[in-house]
Design a protein around this motif. Structure first.
Motif, PDB file in Angstrom:
ATOM      1  N   ARG A   1      -5.765 -11.830  -4.942  1.00  0.00           N
ATOM      2  CA  ARG A   1      -5.205 -10.884  -5.909  1.00  0.00           C
ATOM      3  C   ARG A   1      -4.531  -9.698  -5.224  1.00  0.00           C
ATOM      4  NH1 ARG A   1      -8.040  -8.584 -11.409  1.00  0.00           N
ATOM      5  NH2 ARG A   1      -6.324  -7.219 -12.021  1.00  0.00           N
ATOM      6  N   ARG A   2      -3.387  -9.310  -5.807  1.00  0.00           N
ATOM      7  CA  ARG A   2      -2.642  -8.142  -5.335  1.00  0.00           C
ATOM      8  C   ARG A   2      -1.780  -7.626  -6.482  1.00  0.00           C
ATOM      9  NH1 ARG A   2       2.713  -9.366  -4.554  1.00  0.00           N
ATOM     10  NH2 ARG A   2       3.256 -11.585  -4.500  1.00  0.00           N
ATOM     11  N   GLY A   3      -1.287  -6.411  -6.346  1.00  0.00           N
ATOM     12  CA  GLY A   3      -0.411  -5.856  -7.371  1.00  0.00           C
ATOM     13  C   GLY A   3       0.970  -6.479  -7.336  1.00  0.00           C
ATOM     14  N   HIS A   4       1.598  -6.582  -8.508  1.00  0.00           N
ATOM     15  CA  HIS A   4       2.940  -7.164  -8.604  1.00  0.00           C
ATOM     16  C   HIS A   4       3.915  -6.169  -9.239  1.00  0.00           C
ATOM     17  CE1 HIS A   4       2.423 -11.550  -7.582  1.00  0.00           C
ATOM     18  NE2 HIS A   4       1.170 -11.150  -7.628  1.00  0.00           N
ATOM     19  N   GLU A   5       3.672  -4.892  -9.035  1.00  0.00           N
ATOM     20  CA  GLU A   5       4.541  -3.893  -9.658  1.00  0.00           C
ATOM     21  C   GLU A   5       5.996  -4.036  -9.209  1.00  0.00           C
ATOM     22  OE1 GLU A   5       2.932  -1.942  -5.926  1.00  0.00           O
ATOM     23  OE2 GLU A   5       2.223  -3.318  -7.467  1.00  0.00           O
ATOM     24  N   ASN A   6       6.217  -4.444  -7.978  1.00  0.00           N
ATOM     25  CA  ASN A   6       7.597  -4.574  -7.494  1.00  0.00           C
ATOM     26  C   ASN A   6       8.367  -5.673  -8.221  1.00  0.00           C
ATOM     27  OD1 ASN A   6       7.410  -2.466  -5.656  1.00  0.00           O
ATOM     28  ND2 ASN A   6       6.602  -3.788  -4.042  1.00  0.00           N
ATOM     29  N   ASP A   7       7.661  -6.712  -8.667  1.00  0.00           N
ATOM     30  CA  ASP A   7       8.320  -7.764  -9.442  1.00  0.00           C
ATOM     31  C   ASP A   7       8.840  -7.213 -10.762  1.00  0.00           C
ATOM     32  OD1 ASP A   7       8.007 -10.153  -7.783  1.00  0.00           O
ATOM     33  OD2 ASP A   7       5.872  -9.910  -8.136  1.00  0.00           O
TER      34      ASP A   7
ATOM     35  N   ALA B   1       5.295   0.708 -14.091  1.00  0.00           N
ATOM     36  CA  ALA B   1       4.835  -0.375 -13.218  1.00  0.00           C
ATOM     37  C   ALA B   1       4.004   0.144 -12.050  1.00  0.00           C
ATOM     38  CB  ALA B   1       6.039  -1.164 -12.705  1.00  0.00           C
ATOM     39  N   ARG B   2       4.408   1.246 -11.468  1.00  0.00           N
ATOM     40  CA  ARG B   2       3.687   1.784 -10.314  1.00  0.00           C
ATOM     41  C   ARG B   2       2.281   2.219 -10.696  1.00  0.00           C
ATOM     42  NH1 ARG B   2       8.801   3.131 -10.644  1.00  0.00           N
ATOM     43  NH2 ARG B   2      10.237   2.785  -8.902  1.00  0.00           N
ATOM     44  N   ALA B   3       2.146   2.850 -11.849  1.00  0.00           N
ATOM     45  CA  ALA B   3       0.835   3.327 -12.294  1.00  0.00           C
ATOM     46  C   ALA B   3      -0.096   2.184 -12.675  1.00  0.00           C
ATOM     47  CB  ALA B   3       0.989   4.281 -13.477  1.00  0.00           C
TER      48      ALA B   3
END
Length: 376
Positions: free
Chosen positions: A341-347, A175-177
């Protein structure tokens, strides 16, 4: 346990796509001091990860394709007898029947069947085969695993799931990558001359399961409503010619970037403005998770499990709706997401879809199973 356990991972067709991505997501995050793995792939696979597996300290066996079932079974049996694995982890859905049978014959104590997919009324011949095979898929395994509850219930049945006999290891990604990268978006869109476009993308096999001809219908309807629309198609399969013909019939050739099969797909999640996946059925699609991690809205068909929507970026549209109705929904939601728009890796991490944590859980599951069998 002082010495690493030996695990055979049977994947059959190791092609570009979700099944390979999921398998490698696990294996990249497994401690080689605890697990030594070997990958078994069919010779007609199009994306065998030789270099990745070598770097991870693993080993690859290439066997005749399962369509040549006699030669395939002999080759797999030979590997099992020579390598003396502690665990077989079979990732071939209902086709797990065949390596599981050989594993039991060859004395492999831990035999795990994983369900990664389902079936559809729209693909009745393939579905019939699955329905027949799954009746026998319980015979030779002693552990059940699935990537989601829907897949578990399809292959192993409600009774097994309700009794807690199926362990769920969620489809997972790094997810982080896969988080949103504004600079990568800018560079990719500039390289492909998409800077002034709204980009609608698809990545997958060109097979009936993925419903790619309907995808072209949706593209055509979007183009009628959106002058700056650009469509990107990444993948390969047996429907290439029909897809290209439909693109030509709609006069979309200048609006479609046909990029073939690629491995460098992270840049495209960032460059796209929407991801469209109108599949007739799926397990829990990796591309859907990677898209959401990068902040990309995904438009799934309603045949796909609701587990695929990890955050508000996952949208479902009925397969009963027209291509025009799909287009209108996609345009509306896409235009709303672009400016925020933004990243949702934490979800994904919070909901258990991260490869690091799932690989650790899977390792613990393997070790526990080996210990259980040693006591018997």
């Amino acid at each position: 346990m002082n010495t690493p356990i030996k695990v055979a991972v049977s994947i059959n067709k190791c092609d570009s796509g979700g099944q390979k991505s999921l398998g490698m997501g696990y294996l990249r995050n497994i401690d080689p001091q605890i697990v030594k793995f070997q990958l078994i792939c069919d010779a007609d696979s199009n994306s065998i990860p030789y270099e990745d597996v070598k770097k991870l300290g693993g080993k690859i066996h290439v066997v005749p394709p399962y369509q040549k079932i006699g030669a395939h079974m002999r080759a797999v049996e030979k590997i099992f007898r020579e390598e003396k694995f502690d665990v077989l982890f079979a990732m071939n859905n209902t086709m797990n029947l065949f390596p599981l049978y050989l594993a039991k014959k060859c004395g492999i104590k831990v035999r795990i069947s994983e369900s990664l997919s389902m079936a559809s009324k729209y693909e009745w011949k393939k579905t019939l085969t699955k329905l027949v095979l799954k009746q026998f898929s319980h015979l030779f395994c002693n552990y059940y695993v699935a990537c989601g509850e829907d897949c578990a219930r399809f292959q192993f049945g409600d009774k097994a799931v309700d009794a807690g006999k199926v362990e769920i290891f969620k489809t997972c990604i790094d997810a982080r990558a896969n988080t949103y990268d504004e600079e990568l978006r800018h560079v990719t869109r500039k390289n492909f001359e998409w800077e002034d476009k709204t980009v609608y993308g698809f990545i997958g096999r060109f097979s009936p399961q993925k419903n790619p001809l309907f995808l072209i219908d949706v593209f055509s309807e979007i183009r009628k409503r959106k002058e700056n629309a650009q469509f990107v198609i990444i993948g390969a399969g047996n429907l290439d010619d029909q897809m290209l013909q439909r693109i030509n019939n709609y006069g979309l050739k200048e609006n479609v970037s046909w990029l073939g099969r690629r491995e460098d797909i992270k840049q495209f999640y960032n460059a796209f403005d929407a991801f469209i996946l109108p599949s007739l059925y799926e397990g829990l699609p990796v591309v859907g998770l990677e898209s959401q991690a990068s902040g990309l809205p995904v438009f799934f068909s309603d045949a796909i499990t609701k587990e695929a929507a990890v955050c508000e970026l996952g949208h479902f549209i009925s397969l009963e709706k027209s291509a025009g109705e799909w287009a209108e929904s996609i345009i509306e939601e896409t235009d709303k997401n672009i400016p925020v728009r933004r990243g949702h890796e934490n979800d994904l991490i919070k909901n258990g879809y991260d490869a690091i944590s799932e690989a650790k859980r899977l390792t613990e599951f393997w070790l526990k199973a080996v210990q259980e069998q040693q006591k018997r």
